[in-house]
Design an enzyme around this catalytic site. Sequence first.
Site, short mmCIF file in Angstrom:
data_model
loop_
_atom_site.label_atom_id
_atom_site.label_comp_id
_atom_site.label_asym_id
_atom_site.label_seq_id
_atom_site.Cartn_x
_atom_site.Cartn_y
_atom_site.Cartn_z
N LYS A 107 0.87 -1.19 0.00
CA LYS A 107 0.00 0.00 0.00
C LYS A 107 0.89 1.23 0.00
CE LYS A 107 -4.49 0.70 0.21
NZ LYS A 107 -5.51 -0.28 -0.17
N1 GLU Z 1 -6.99 -0.04 -3.61
C1 GLU Z 1 -7.72 -1.22 -3.92
C2 GLU Z 1 -7.78 -2.16 -2.73
O1 GLU Z 1 -7.70 -1.73 -1.60
C3 GLU Z 1 -7.21 -1.88 -5.20
C4 GLU Z 1 -5.80 -2.37 -5.16
C5 GLU Z 1 -5.28 -2.87 -6.50
O2 GLU Z 1 -6.04 -2.87 -7.45
O3 GLU Z 1 -4.10 -3.23 -6.55
O4 GLU Z 1 -8.00 -3.33 -2.84
#
Ligand code: GLU
Length: 417
Positions: A107
């Site tokens: 993240k």
């Molecule tokens: N931000 C989204 C999540 O929390 C998508 C992450 C992604 O597509 O890599 O799952």
Amino acid sequence: MQEYHNETFLMAQQQLDEVAELMNLETGIHERLRYPRKALLVSVPIKLDNGQTRVFSGYRVQHDQTLGPTKGGIRFHHEVNLGEVAALAMWMTWKCSLLNLPYGGAKGGVCCFPEEMSVGEQERLARRYTTEILSIIGPEKDIPAPDMYTNERTMAWIMDTYSNFVGYAVPGVVTGKPVNVGGSLGRGEATGRGVSYLTTRALEKLQWGIEHPTAAIQGFGNVGSVTAKYLDQQGVTVCAVSDVHGAIYNPKGLDIPNLMKYVKDNGTIVGFDGSEKIDGSQLLELPVDILVPAAVANVITEKNADKIQAKLIVEGANGPCTPEADRILLKKDVFIIPGILANAGGVVVSYFEWVQDIQHLFWKEEEVTEKLYYLMGRSFDEVYHLSQTKGVDTRTAAMMIGVGRVAAAKSLRGLYP
Ligand code: GLU
């Protein structure tokens, strides 16, 4: 590692500790999963439109790389900090593993007030942040994606910045891009589609016999609004929604197609015809069948869990229920579809996007959606089955599967060197 310690990280860690004990996880492997593998803290200086220079704090945390490159969104938000990003990275590991994606979790985020920034300022922020984390991202290393207050335009800037550094176009470095630069059809709506799909699947499975289900949705961003659209199409009456400006309610149901138009024109849900303005916190406690928290973490806590009337909670957001709230909800027999399952549609279609980019071969939207529903449905059934056979709640079951697969792979790979 004191640096990660904040409320959200401790909650993610506590969830892991609880399932580790239940699964008799080998101590060494449990220990290795309790903290991220790598975290990068960067200063992101940009020139503001008024000529001043400001420095923002940026983060990228990679939790685990056992199953493949790390994957996870980037958020621009004023509450971003190292502990929160680390917790979200850990949840991404379980989410990817639960859905059988060949990824570990990551993240990223920049602490800022994106609503107060111009498009130009946001672009400079995204580009400089990308430059600062460039050495640890890449299609085989770590693949960012959108999250709160970032979107496909942000992803195009990231792709462009990275590509200019290496000297050629690298669409696979980031997902959630516009279709014109290697994005996938169906990615934009994927998370909301997944949330609504699993909501109906759960109602079918649980056979509560509710003829006309009603729902309240907290958050009307990419996840909340698309969830509302599809729930409405599937015959669920959406009675209440909220955004940062407030919440609206109509016990008879909101006209969702018109509400979507209203939001496009007005930038908020507040003031929509045929609705009564209510308090944001009230929305969570309404007499509805389904509650979809699709905004931020830690909104259902020991303070309000007892007042929740919905029988089905579908976590569109990451981490909306605290472990204390979970215990109260469990006693009340509330069925929870945990975030690592419910909101996994986004990363599932991100995976499809990455595969298409690598193969230089693009799929039809129907193909994307069909594969999305297949993976989501299969994981839902696995979670439901395990929760029934082991007599555990669905979050625990989902975690057991997610953590279990990573642990099994870790054990096979052994400890380097
Ligand atoms: N931000 C989204 C999540 O929390 C998508 C992450 C992604 O597509 O890599 O799952």
